[in-house]
Scaffold this motif. Structure first.
Motif, PDB file in Angstrom:
ATOM      1  N   SER A  96       0.863  -1.183   0.000  1.00 50.51           N
ATOM      2  CA  SER A  96       0.000   0.000   0.000  1.00 50.51           C
ATOM      3  C   SER A  96       0.899   1.232   0.000  1.00 50.51           C
ATOM      4  CB  SER A  96      -0.907   0.015   1.243  1.00 50.51           C
ATOM      5  OG  SER A  96      -0.161   0.401   2.390  1.00 50.51           O
ATOM      6  N   GLU A  97       0.286   2.392   0.090  1.00 52.08           N
ATOM      7  CA  GLU A  97       1.095   3.619   0.137  1.00 52.08           C
ATOM      8  C   GLU A  97       1.398   4.041   1.576  1.00 52.08           C
ATOM      9  OE1 GLU A  97      -0.004   6.876  -2.644  1.00 52.08           O
ATOM     10  OE2 GLU A  97      -1.555   5.445  -3.232  1.00 52.08           O
ATOM     11  N   ASP A  98       1.042   3.200   2.514  1.00 50.25           N
ATOM     12  CA  ASP A  98       1.234   3.554   3.929  1.00 50.25           C
ATOM     13  C   ASP A  98       2.703   3.503   4.354  1.00 50.25           C
ATOM     14  OD1 ASP A  98      -1.496   3.527   3.854  1.00 50.25           O
ATOM     15  OD2 ASP A  98      -1.752   1.915   5.331  1.00 50.25           O
ATOM     16  N   TRP A  99       3.030   4.388   5.279  1.00 55.18           N
ATOM     17  CA  TRP A  99       4.327   4.354   5.951  1.00 55.18           C
ATOM     18  C   TRP A  99       4.086   4.081   7.437  1.00 55.18           C
ATOM     19  CZ3 TRP A  99       9.398   5.076   4.222  1.00 55.18           C
ATOM     20  CH2 TRP A  99       9.542   5.419   2.877  1.00 55.18           C
ATOM     21  N   TYR A 100       5.038   3.465   8.063  1.00 49.04           N
ATOM     22  CA  TYR A 100       4.971   3.217   9.513  1.00 49.04           C
ATOM     23  C   TYR A 100       6.267   3.698  10.140  1.00 49.04           C
ATOM     24  CZ  TYR A 100       0.761   0.477   8.910  1.00 49.04           C
ATOM     25  OH  TYR A 100      -0.526   0.094   8.628  1.00 49.04           O
ATOM     26  N   ILE A 101       6.137   4.304  11.311  1.00 49.99           N
ATOM     27  CA  ILE A 101       7.327   4.758  12.036  1.00 49.99           C
ATOM     28  C   ILE A 101       7.342   4.079  13.395  1.00 49.99           C
ATOM     29  CG2 ILE A 101       8.472   6.747  13.135  1.00 49.99           C
ATOM     30  CD1 ILE A 101       7.282   8.535  11.002  1.00 49.99           C
ATOM     31  N   GLY A 102       8.508   3.590  13.784  1.00 46.13           N
ATOM     32  CA  GLY A 102       8.706   3.077  15.145  1.00 46.13           C
ATOM     33  C   GLY A 102       9.888   3.809  15.738  1.00 46.13           C
ATOM     34  N   SER A 103       9.715   4.328  16.940  1.00 44.76           N
ATOM     35  CA  SER A 103      10.811   5.053  17.581  1.00 44.76           C
ATOM     36  C   SER A 103      10.896   4.579  19.028  1.00 44.76           C
ATOM     37  CB  SER A 103      10.521   6.558  17.524  1.00 44.76           C
ATOM     38  OG  SER A 103      11.595   7.284  18.084  1.00 44.76           O
ATOM     39  N   ILE A 104      12.095   4.254  19.482  1.00 44.75           N
ATOM     40  CA  ILE A 104      12.235   3.761  20.867  1.00 44.75           C
ATOM     41  C   ILE A 104      13.426   4.422  21.556  1.00 44.75           C
ATOM     42  CG2 ILE A 104      11.156   1.514  20.410  1.00 44.75           C
ATOM     43  CD1 ILE A 104      13.973   0.282  20.319  1.00 44.75           C
ATOM     44  N   THR A 105      13.330   4.492  22.857  1.00 44.93           N
ATOM     45  CA  THR A 105      14.435   5.044  23.648  1.00 44.93           C
ATOM     46  C   THR A 105      14.837   4.049  24.738  1.00 44.93           C
ATOM     47  OG1 THR A 105      15.145   6.902  25.051  1.00 44.93           O
ATOM     48  CG2 THR A 105      12.846   6.288  25.189  1.00 44.93           C
ATOM     49  N   ASP A 106      15.992   4.300  25.348  1.00 46.04           N
ATOM     50  CA  ASP A 106      16.428   3.500  26.492  1.00 46.04           C
ATOM     51  C   ASP A 106      15.724   4.041  27.742  1.00 46.04           C
ATOM     52  OD1 ASP A 106      17.722   5.906  26.811  1.00 46.04           O
ATOM     53  OD2 ASP A 106      19.742   5.083  26.869  1.00 46.04           O
ATOM     54  N   GLU A 107      16.380   4.115  28.866  1.00 41.87           N
ATOM     55  CA  GLU A 107      15.712   4.547  30.101  1.00 41.87           C
ATOM     56  C   GLU A 107      15.589   6.066  30.196  1.00 41.87           C
ATOM     57  OE1 GLU A 107      18.642   2.962  29.891  1.00 41.87           O
ATOM     58  OE2 GLU A 107      19.888   4.696  30.379  1.00 41.87           O
ATOM     59  N   ARG A 108      16.101   6.762  29.142  1.00 41.78           N
ATOM     60  CA  ARG A 108      16.042   8.221  29.189  1.00 41.78           C
ATOM     61  C   ARG A 108      14.918   8.795  28.336  1.00 41.78           C
ATOM     62  NH1 ARG A 108      21.594  10.936  28.228  1.00 41.78           N
ATOM     63  NH2 ARG A 108      22.284   8.886  27.556  1.00 41.78           N
ATOM     64  N   GLU A 109      14.349   9.888  28.820  1.00 42.21           N
ATOM     65  CA  GLU A 109      13.322  10.595  28.048  1.00 42.21           C
ATOM     66  C   GLU A 109      13.996  11.357  26.894  1.00 42.21           C
ATOM     67  OE1 GLU A 109      10.944  13.237  30.392  1.00 42.21           O
ATOM     68  OE2 GLU A 109      10.124  14.226  28.614  1.00 42.21           O
ATOM     69  N   ARG A 110      13.353  11.404  25.757  1.00 42.86           N
ATOM     70  CA  ARG A 110      13.916  12.152  24.620  1.00 42.86           C
ATOM     71  C   ARG A 110      12.792  12.742  23.778  1.00 42.86           C
ATOM     72  NH1 ARG A 110      19.114   9.779  24.107  1.00 42.86           N
ATOM     73  NH2 ARG A 110      18.993   7.916  25.386  1.00 42.86           N
ATOM     74  N   THR A 111      13.108  13.823  23.084  1.00 46.92           N
ATOM     75  CA  THR A 111      12.210  14.323  22.047  1.00 46.92           C
ATOM     76  C   THR A 111      13.011  14.324  20.758  1.00 46.92           C
ATOM     77  OG1 THR A 111      10.995  15.652  23.634  1.00 46.92           O
ATOM     78  CG2 THR A 111      10.765  16.254  21.320  1.00 46.92           C
ATOM     79  N   LEU A 112      12.543  13.596  19.772  1.00 41.21           N
ATOM     80  CA  LEU A 112      13.317  13.407  18.547  1.00 41.21           C
ATOM     81  C   LEU A 112      12.640  14.110  17.376  1.00 41.21           C
ATOM     82  CD1 LEU A 112      14.113   9.602  19.005  1.00 41.21           C
ATOM     83  CD2 LEU A 112      15.595  11.537  19.551  1.00 41.21           C
ATOM     84  N   GLU A 113      13.365  15.050  16.815  1.00 39.67           N
ATOM     85  CA  GLU A 113      12.845  15.797  15.675  1.00 39.67           C
ATOM     86  C   GLU A 113      12.850  14.894  14.443  1.00 39.67           C
ATOM     87  OE1 GLU A 113      14.750  19.471  13.827  1.00 39.67           O
ATOM     88  OE2 GLU A 113      13.985  20.145  15.789  1.00 39.67           O
ATOM     89  N   THR A 114      11.697  14.778  13.818  1.00 36.09           N
ATOM     90  CA  THR A 114      11.565  13.785  12.750  1.00 36.09           C
ATOM     91  C   THR A 114      10.889  14.378  11.516  1.00 36.09           C
ATOM     92  OG1 THR A 114      11.338  12.157  14.521  1.00 36.09           O
ATOM     93  CG2 THR A 114      10.724  11.437  12.321  1.00 36.09           C
ATOM     94  N   PRO A 115      11.660  14.861  10.560  1.00 36.70           N
ATOM     95  CA  PRO A 115      11.062  15.392   9.327  1.00 36.70           C
ATOM     96  C   PRO A 115      10.496  14.241   8.483  1.00 36.70           C
ATOM     97  CG  PRO A 115      13.399  16.036   9.556  1.00 36.70           C
ATOM     98  CD  PRO A 115      13.133  14.970  10.561  1.00 36.70           C
ATOM     99  N   LEU A 116       9.333  14.475   7.902  1.00 34.27           N
ATOM    100  CA  LEU A 116       8.701  13.416   7.114  1.00 34.27           C
ATOM    101  C   LEU A 116       8.996  13.585   5.620  1.00 34.27           C
ATOM    102  CD1 LEU A 116       5.240  13.157   8.953  1.00 34.27           C
ATOM    103  CD2 LEU A 116       7.406  12.004   9.455  1.00 34.27           C
ATOM    104  N   THR A 117      10.221  13.926   5.303  1.00 34.93           N
ATOM    105  CA  THR A 117      10.591  14.237   3.914  1.00 34.93           C
ATOM    106  C   THR A 117      10.457  13.032   2.984  1.00 34.93           C
ATOM    107  OG1 THR A 117      12.828  13.918   4.693  1.00 34.93           O
ATOM    108  CG2 THR A 117      12.154  16.182   4.343  1.00 34.93           C
ATOM    109  N   PHE A 118      10.346  11.849   3.560  1.00 33.76           N
ATOM    110  CA  PHE A 118      10.217  10.654   2.715  1.00 33.76           C
ATOM    111  C   PHE A 118       8.819  10.515   2.115  1.00 33.76           C
ATOM    112  CE2 PHE A 118       9.889   9.636   7.237  1.00 33.76           C
ATOM    113  CZ  PHE A 118       8.611   9.100   7.308  1.00 33.76           C
TER     114      PHE A 118
END
Ligand code: NOJ
Ligand code: CA
Length: 716
Positions: free
Chosen positions: A624-646
């Motif tokens: 299909s034309e769907d995209w899926y994103i999975g993002s994980i961190t270790d024991e630390r909190e994070r905010t990850l900037e993620t451009p959807l240029t794809f």
């Protein structure tokens, strides 16, 4: 010392002169078009570069002894490192050599994966083939072949058919990897009871020599200059698997897992070793999207593989690990007809093609880890009506996933192998999970009379042959395989696309057990850069009841619920399990993500990659034309900037977001999850907020037009 610096000077000279010898034939894409060249090379050395010229490999003979070296952008990666063999009852093949012929070649082709993390893979390399012969009376011959890609290299030995080398026994492969520095390494120990199932240790490589530690591959390292290296092997077919032993001077030695009699490899000429591979990347994420291991395997041997179908499965499985059910017969027996029907109904309702049932066959009563030879692979327990269930499942568009736990009693399994697969095939079962629970060196090898000959390692040549025999047998019955307690993956799924997925690391089950408190939050942020470089992993994600207090109050899963969802994207497997009990999914809004997420991909992009810290992967559905994103961190909190240029420019999409809620954290409040939708496009930059031990999972689908009024828009 003097000897080594001499070689260094020679290597530099060869590298400089080598420019003239370099072949950079860029063949048109898609068609395999080799370009043989017969450029003569000096018999003291030869040289080949990657298509982009950044990786250079040099082969040199120094006083008749073979060495190779590798550089990247002019910097040493592997300093002059020895090659050769020690045999039993024969002279070593590691000195008194001369170059008979040195040939350069190249290939640029693109091939299609029947299933996988990307559809198309470019196989683009330059090759150097150095044929050597002894100057002594025996005149034994050996060829070393190097293939150099933009993302690393592979080399192997070929021992051609010849009078003075026919049947042989290798006592040692002397391949060295002399590293250019004391790099940081992420490793699991070799020669241990629990096979590959250890948490990774991060240490400088020098630790391996101080502690006389041998480690499994893939061994991933980061240099002080921020280069990432991973040493592994490709196409392990009839050989011992390679572990790496620490030695002085930042050197790793090829350390082959022996047979019980101490011999490492038993073979006859012509014979070739697996490829020794070194992946090289400037960004850790590029290791994940390197397909070098697959490129160094033979193309599909099975021809029509339309019967090979990636898919998700549920099963009577987690219930055993948390003590709700037993594998053995009795009051808590999990594999009952009634229970299996419940799971089949659940699978059919949500569109899962497979239902695994463990503990269905005779042999589980008593200590099955000790008496694996009692396993009977064609006789179900009386309360498990396998024919009826297979028909029941088929009527609902579902199939049982078979299970062969061998308890490491390999001889017993091999005796039943044909019958066991025929039995399943006749029932319409097209996927089998196998298992080899037993100590690392606990495989009982027996002679024809059934007498014990020796205790073999799971990862020596005896078992390499066994695992391959099972893959080939399963293929003849058109059955897909999921192997637990396996031999490590070296890319043979390219040759046998029914070899779907395997374990070979600490999976979800460790969270159910009393072993070191389960897998810590950072475990899954290391796996994509280490174990997963070898190939797909049946981790069995998707636990929603993270505390399972009703069954095992002292154990738990050390993640948030959103992270469990993200693992379906981060961990690649063509067979992914929805591992929890159906009752924990039914009615839970987050279950929709597991229902939706595909297991077969058109494309894969790594958006964040910090080994042991965080990983974000975006994958495009193959269907299909769907995209899926999975993002994980270790024991630390994070905010990850993620451009959807794809995403396709100018097109509007709906993002279905499953995020850790503001009050979530893995320790005290792991189940708190926010689920919402928003409009996004290729200009959108998402800020993925991951709570300690958390994650985020997103499905992105094309907007249908009606959403604009009701959904918020996330732009930059
Ligand atoms: C270990 C496997 O990893 C697990 O999935 C299985 O349930 C048990 N062995 C029993 O076969
Ligand atoms: Ca296991």
């Amino acid at each position: 010392m003097c000897h080594v610096s001499n070689i260094l000077i020679r290597l530099v000279l060869v590298a400089l002169c080598g420019a003239a010898l370099l072949v950079a034939c860029k063949a048109p894409e898609t068609a395999p078009t080799p370009h043989p060249t017969d450029t003569p090379v000096p018999d003291n050395g030869s040289h080949v570069s990657s298509p982009d010229g950044r990786i250079q490999v040099t082969f040199v003979l120094e006083g008749g002894v073979p060495y190779y070296a590798v550089s990247h952008s002019g910097e040493d990666v592997i300093k002059p490192s020895k090659l050769g063999f020690i045999f039993k009852d024969a002279e070593p093949l590691n000195q008194n050599l001369t170059v008979v012929e040195s040939k350069l070649d190249s290939l640029d082709e693109t091939w299609t994966q029947p299933w996988g993390e990307v559809e198309e893979i470019r196989n683009h390399y330059n090759e150097l083939r150095v044929s050597l012969e002894e100057t002594t009376e025996a005149h034994r011959k050996m060829t070393v072949v190097f293939r150099v890609y933009d993302d690393g290299l592979g080399f192997r030995y070929e021992l051609p058919e010849q009078d003075n080398l026919s049947d042989f026994q290798i006592m040692d492969e002397e391949t060295e990897f002399v590293l250019a520095g004391n790099h940081q390494a992420w490793w699991v120990p070799a020669y241990r009871d629990n096979r590959y199932e250890y948490l990774h240790t991060q240490s400088p490589v020098s630790f391996l020599s101080e502690d006389l530690q041998a480690v499994h591959t893939p061994l991933t390292m980061e240099t002080a200059d921020g280069l990432f290296l991973s040493i592994h092997e490709a196409n392990l077919t009839d050989y011992a698997s390679m572990t790496l032993a620490g030695s002085d001077n930042n050197t790793l030695l090829c350390d082959l897992v022996p047979w019980s009699d101490g011999v490492k490899v038993k073979a006859s000429t012509p014979h070739q070793t697996p490829w020794r591979t070194i992946q090289i990347a400037e960004n850790a994420g590029d290791l994940i999207t390197s397909y070098l291991i697959l490129n160094l395997n033979e193309p599909n041997k099975l021809e029509d593989v339309s019967w090979v179908k990636p898919g998700k499965y549920v099963g009577i499985w987690w219930g055993m690990h948390i003590d709700k059910y037993t594998w053995s017969s009795g009051a808590k027996h999990g594999a009952t007809t009634e229970n299996a029907k419940r799971y089949i109904d659940f699978a059919a309702k949500y569109g899962f093609p497979g239902v695994l049932v463990e503990g269905w066959n005779l042999g589980w009563d008593g200590d099955w880890t000790k008496y694996g030879k009692r396993f009977d692979f064609t006789t179900p327990y009386e309360d498990f009506a396998i024919e009826e269930l297979s028909a029941y499942a088929a009527a609902k568009g579902v199939a049982l996933v078979g299970h062969h736990e061998t308890g490491a009693a390999v001889v017993n399994y091999e005796q039943q192998l044909e019958d066991a697969f025929a039995f399943y095939r006749d029932l319409g079962i097209n996927t089998v999970k196998t298992g080899y629970v037993g100590w690392g060196q606990g495989i009982k090898r027996r002679n024809e009379k059934g007498n014990l000959v020796g205790l073999e390692w799971h990862h020596g040549q005896y078992m390499v042959r066994h695992y391959r025999k099972v893959v080939e047998t399963a293929a003849r019955y058109q059955i897909m395989l999921d192997v637990h307690e396996p031999i490590k993956d070296t890319g043979i799924r390219r040759t046998y696309p029914n070899m779907m997925t395997r374990e070979g690391a600490r999976g979800q089950e460790y969270n159910a057990w009393d072993v070191e408190g389960g897998n810590p939050p950072e475990h899954t942020t290391i796996l994509p850069f280490t174990r997963m470089l070898a190939g797909p992993f049946d981790f069995t994600p998707g636990i929603f009841d993270l505390f399972f207090e009703e069954y095992r109050p002292n154990n738990r899963v050390n993640t948030t619920l959103a992270k469990q969802l993200a693992l379906y994207v981060v961990i690649y497997s063509p067979l992914h399990m929805a591992a929890d009990l159906p009752e924990n999914y039914e009615g839970h809004p987050a279950f929709q993500f597991i229902v939706d997420v595909p297991v077969d991909w058109q494309d894969t992009k790594v958006l964040h990659a910090e080994i042991g810290d965080c990983v974000t992967i975006a994958r495009q559905d193959r269907n299909s034309e769907d995209w899926y994103i999975g993002s994980i961190t270790d024991e630390r909190e994070r905010t990850l900037e993620t451009p959807l240029t794809f995403l396709e420019a100018g097109k509007e999409y709906v993002a279905e977001i499953y995020a850790d809620a503001a009050d979530a954290d893995w320790e005290s409040n792991p189940s708190s999850i926010d689920i919402y939708e928003a409009l996004v496009d290729s200009n959108t930059v998402l800020n993925l907020r991951l709570t300690p031990g958390g994650g985020q999972a997103i499905r992105i689908r094309p907007a249908t037009g009606g959403e604009a009024n009701r959904l918020p828009r996330i732009s930059e």
